[in-house]
Design a protein around this motif. Structure first.
Motif, PDB file in Angstrom:
ATOM      1  N   GLY A  11     -26.637  -9.206  36.266  1.00 22.17           N
ATOM      2  CA  GLY A  11     -25.930  -7.957  36.561  1.00 22.17           C
ATOM      3  C   GLY A  11     -24.427  -8.139  36.448  1.00 22.17           C
ATOM      4  N   LEU A  12     -23.908  -9.283  36.928  1.00 25.95           N
ATOM      5  CA  LEU A  12     -22.476  -9.564  36.800  1.00 25.95           C
ATOM      6  C   LEU A  12     -22.079  -9.688  35.335  1.00 25.95           C
ATOM      7  N   LEU A  13     -22.958 -10.317  34.548  1.00 33.12           N
ATOM      8  CA  LEU A  13     -22.670 -10.473  33.122  1.00 33.12           C
ATOM      9  C   LEU A  13     -22.574  -9.114  32.436  1.00 33.12           C
ATOM     10  N   ILE A  14     -23.524  -8.239  32.732  1.00 31.92           N
ATOM     11  CA  ILE A  14     -23.518  -6.896  32.147  1.00 31.92           C
ATOM     12  C   ILE A  14     -22.270  -6.133  32.586  1.00 31.92           C
ATOM     13  N   GLU A  15     -21.931  -6.269  33.871  1.00 30.65           N
ATOM     14  CA  GLU A  15     -20.735  -5.589  34.378  1.00 30.65           C
ATOM     15  C   GLU A  15     -19.484  -6.131  33.703  1.00 30.65           C
ATOM     16  N   GLY A  16     -19.450  -7.445  33.486  1.00 32.69           N
ATOM     17  CA  GLY A  16     -18.296  -8.049  32.829  1.00 32.69           C
ATOM     18  C   GLY A  16     -18.130  -7.584  31.393  1.00 32.69           C
ATOM     19  N   LEU A  17     -19.243  -7.409  30.690  1.00 27.98           N
ATOM     20  CA  LEU A  17     -19.172  -6.961  29.293  1.00 27.98           C
ATOM     21  C   LEU A  17     -18.609  -5.548  29.178  1.00 27.98           C
ATOM     22  N   LYS A  18     -18.748  -4.760  30.247  1.00 22.11           N
ATOM     23  CA  LYS A  18     -18.216  -3.391  30.218  1.00 22.11           C
ATOM     24  C   LYS A  18     -16.690  -3.386  30.141  1.00 22.11           C
ATOM     25  N   TYR A  19     -16.054  -4.470  30.624  1.00 23.31           N
ATOM     26  CA  TYR A  19     -14.595  -4.525  30.603  1.00 23.31           C
ATOM     27  C   TYR A  19     -14.037  -4.472  29.182  1.00 23.31           C
ATOM     28  N   PHE A  20     -14.855  -4.858  28.193  1.00 21.64           N
ATOM     29  CA  PHE A  20     -14.359  -4.951  26.826  1.00 21.64           C
ATOM     30  C   PHE A  20     -14.406  -3.619  26.082  1.00 21.64           C
ATOM     31  N   ASN A  21     -15.027  -2.595  26.684  1.00 22.54           N
ATOM     32  CA  ASN A  21     -15.275  -1.351  25.948  1.00 22.54           C
ATOM     33  C   ASN A  21     -14.006  -0.664  25.459  1.00 22.54           C
ATOM     34  N   ASN A  22     -12.970  -0.622  26.289  1.00 22.47           N
ATOM     35  CA  ASN A  22     -11.776   0.173  25.975  1.00 22.47           C
ATOM     36  C   ASN A  22     -10.598  -0.674  25.529  1.00 22.47           C
ATOM     37  N   CYS A  23     -10.861  -1.875  25.051  1.00 28.24           N
ATOM     38  CA  CYS A  23      -9.774  -2.753  24.620  1.00 28.24           C
ATOM     39  C   CYS A  23      -9.303  -2.347  23.221  1.00 28.24           C
ATOM     40  N   ILE A  49     -10.410 -12.318  31.409  1.00 27.95           N
ATOM     41  CA  ILE A  49     -10.004 -12.887  32.707  1.00 27.95           C
ATOM     42  C   ILE A  49     -10.760 -12.188  33.840  1.00 27.95           C
ATOM     43  N   ASN A  50     -10.810 -10.864  33.802  1.00 26.57           N
ATOM     44  CA  ASN A  50     -11.473 -10.099  34.866  1.00 26.57           C
ATOM     45  C   ASN A  50     -12.986 -10.323  34.852  1.00 26.57           C
ATOM     46  N   ALA A  51     -13.578 -10.433  33.665  1.00 27.04           N
ATOM     47  CA  ALA A  51     -15.021 -10.664  33.574  1.00 27.04           C
ATOM     48  C   ALA A  51     -15.383 -12.038  34.127  1.00 27.04           C
ATOM     49  N   LEU A  52     -14.587 -13.050  33.816  1.00 23.13           N
ATOM     50  CA  LEU A  52     -14.838 -14.398  34.346  1.00 23.13           C
ATOM     51  C   LEU A  52     -14.666 -14.429  35.857  1.00 23.13           C
ATOM     52  N   ALA A  53     -13.715 -13.646  36.375  1.00 17.93           N
ATOM     53  CA  ALA A  53     -13.460 -13.630  37.820  1.00 17.93           C
ATOM     54  C   ALA A  53     -14.646 -13.087  38.605  1.00 17.93           C
ATOM     55  N   LEU A  54     -15.498 -12.282  37.959  1.00 17.33           N
ATOM     56  CA  LEU A  54     -16.690 -11.777  38.650  1.00 17.33           C
ATOM     57  C   LEU A  54     -17.588 -12.917  39.109  1.00 17.33           C
ATOM     58  N   PHE A  55     -17.532 -14.057  38.410  1.00 12.67           N
ATOM     59  CA  PHE A  55     -18.362 -15.212  38.750  1.00 12.67           C
ATOM     60  C   PHE A  55     -17.626 -16.185  39.677  1.00 12.67           C
ATOM     61  N   GLU A  56     -16.520 -15.700  40.271  1.00 13.83           N
ATOM     62  CA  GLU A  56     -15.752 -16.470  41.256  1.00 13.83           C
ATOM     63  C   GLU A  56     -15.193 -17.763  40.669  1.00 13.83           C
ATOM     64  N   VAL A  57     -14.700 -17.679  39.436  1.00  9.29           N
ATOM     65  CA  VAL A  57     -14.044 -18.827  38.825  1.00  9.29           C
ATOM     66  C   VAL A  57     -12.623 -18.435  38.437  1.00  9.29           C
ATOM     67  N   GLU A  58     -11.747 -19.430  38.451  1.00  8.12           N
ATOM     68  CA  GLU A  58     -10.362 -19.233  38.029  1.00  8.12           C
ATOM     69  C   GLU A  58     -10.229 -19.726  36.593  1.00  8.12           C
ATOM     70  N   SER A  59      -9.560 -18.929  35.755  1.00  8.03           N
ATOM     71  CA  SER A  59      -9.568 -19.253  34.336  1.00  8.03           C
ATOM     72  C   SER A  59      -8.217 -18.987  33.682  1.00  8.03           C
ATOM     73  N   VAL A  60      -8.043 -19.639  32.547  1.00  8.96           N
ATOM     74  CA  VAL A  60      -6.938 -19.373  31.623  1.00  8.96           C
ATOM     75  C   VAL A  60      -7.574 -19.029  30.285  1.00  8.96           C
ATOM     76  N   VAL A  61      -7.045 -18.015  29.621  1.00  6.68           N
ATOM     77  CA  VAL A  61      -7.636 -17.518  28.374  1.00  6.68           C
ATOM     78  C   VAL A  61      -6.589 -17.579  27.270  1.00  6.68           C
ATOM     79  N   GLU A  62      -7.011 -17.983  26.091  1.00  4.27           N
ATOM     80  CA  GLU A  62      -6.115 -17.985  24.936  1.00  4.27           C
ATOM     81  C   GLU A  62      -6.819 -17.331  23.759  1.00  4.27           C
ATOM     82  N   LEU A  63      -6.110 -16.430  23.085  1.00  4.96           N
ATOM     83  CA  LEU A  63      -6.600 -15.783  21.875  1.00  4.96           C
ATOM     84  C   LEU A  63      -5.714 -16.206  20.710  1.00  4.96           C
TER      85      LEU A  63
END
Length: 379
Positions: free
Chosen positions: A154-166, A177-191
């Motif tokens: 469910g968290l994974l599905i919720e996280g994927l919704k964050y990408f809809n309006n990018c 960053i926000n999708a990874l935070a749903l799993f209670e982890v701290e992250s750094v992202v690079e594109l």
């Protein structure tokens, strides 16, 4: 049966003769230890954890019922079954044995075969109970794992919704960053953007130089690389560095690896689609600018050609008038004059016809220009 494989049985009786009798009856199939009173028996049970306790009901200081009660009250040995040895077979005795958690009664004087059969039966029941308990525990653990997995799905599905309006790379990086935070982890992202430009962020804003250098170092390793609580997930254009993986919980850690990798992989595909959209948009802008410039150029050509054709018609009429006026002074015969005028007229008609033919092309060009202008206005 090896002695090591034999179940450990504790016999408790203050009657030494009965103690030796039962020892002899069970020693072939069990490892037997003995105690002459309840206190010693309780201590042995706590230290050696026998599979079964056979306790005489009537003993001084601590009788069999009290021994059984204390065994059942001790968390570490509460599962140990107690078989009572008694010369009494009344209902009250059996109820009392039931109340303190006893398993069964063996009447004195005990028949060796009956005793052996009862002990074997109880030991078999113990084995079956342990198997059922293990199965129940396994089922419970499986059910809990399924519930946790469903929750994480469910968290994974919720996280994927964050990408809809990018609509831009920065939006996409923040969404990851926000999708990874749903799993209670701290992250750094690079594109990694076109022209090898880089966009690196964390939950607080732009990533530090150290964070970026760590990601660059780990990107040369495997797609998923974990060192203690640190983990990197690397795709060609999308990377994530996790700093607090729950290494104390290997099962959750394994599930997180899969779920977080899915989020980064999805970011990779979304970034590729976003780049294609941006490139298409830029191409459309370039095409629109080119069409607009071409339309203006064609419009200027059309206007100049129309003006040129009108000027040519005026010049031809003027030339005709001057020729006719000059013929008066040349003193030509009527025949010569007619022949000369015919030559000039036919030449001028040819020029005029050519101009008219060009006029049809000119009209087509004007219509094409008008269509291009309408298209530019609509866009």
């Amino acid at each position: 049966m090896n002695d090591h494989d034999k179940p450990l049985v504790l016999i408790v009786d203050d009657d030494l003769f009965m103690l030796d009798f039962i020892f002899d009856a069970l020693s072939e199939t069990c490892n037997v230890i003995t105690a002459e009173n309840g206190k010693t028996a309780l201590l042995l049970a706590q230290q050696q954890h026998p599979k079964l306790v056979l306790a005489d009901v009537k003993m001084p200081e601590m009788d069999g019922y009290e021994l059984c009660r204390q065994i059942k009250d001790d968390f570490d040995i509460s599962d140990t079954p107690v078989l009572f040895l008694s010369a009494l077979d009344g209902i009250e005795d059996r109820l009392q044995g039931f109340d303190v958690g006893g398993e069964d009664f063996v009447l004195k004087p005990a028949n060796p075969r009956v005793l052996q059969a009862k002990v074997a039966h109880v030991l078999q029941l113990i084995e079956e109970r342990q198997q059922l308990k293990s199965q129940a525990q396994y089922a419970t653990n499986t059910a809990m794992l399924a519930m946790v997995s469903m929750s994480e799905t469910g968290l994974l599905i919720e996280g994927l919704k964050y990408f809809n309006n990018c609509s831009a790379p920065l939006d996409l990086a923040k969404a990851l960053i926000n999708a990874l935070a749903l799993f209670e982890v701290e992250s750094v992202v690079e594109l990694i953007l076109p022209n090898d430009e880089s966009l690196a962020v964390n939950a607080r804003g732009p990533a530090s130089a150290l964070e970026v250098s760590i990601m660059h170092h780990m990107s040369s390793m495997d797609r998923i690389t974990q060192f203690k609580s640190r983990m990197s997930i690397t795709y060609p254009h999308s990377r994530a560095f996790i700093s607090n993986m729950p290494v104390h919980d290997p099962d959750r850690c394994g599930r997180l690896r899969d779920n977080l990798a899915i989020l980064v992989e999805f970011t990779e595909y979304r970034l590729e689609a976003l780049n294609i959209m941006l490139q298409a948009k830029q191409r459309d802008i370039t095409i629109a600018a080119t069409v607009k410039s071409l339309t203006m150029a064609l419009s200027n050509i059309d206007e100049k050609q129309r003006n040129g054709r009108a000027s040519a018609a005026i010049i031809l009429n003027s030339v005709t008038a001057r020729i006719e006026a000059s013929l008066v002074g040349l003193q030509l015969t009527e025949r010569q004059e007619t022949s000369f005028i015919d030559i000039v007229r036919y030449g001028l008609e040819d020029v005029s016809n050519t101009l008219h033919a060009d006029a049809d092309f000119q009209d087509q060009l004007s219509q094409a220009i008008k269509a291009l202008q309408n298209t530019i206005t609509k866009t």
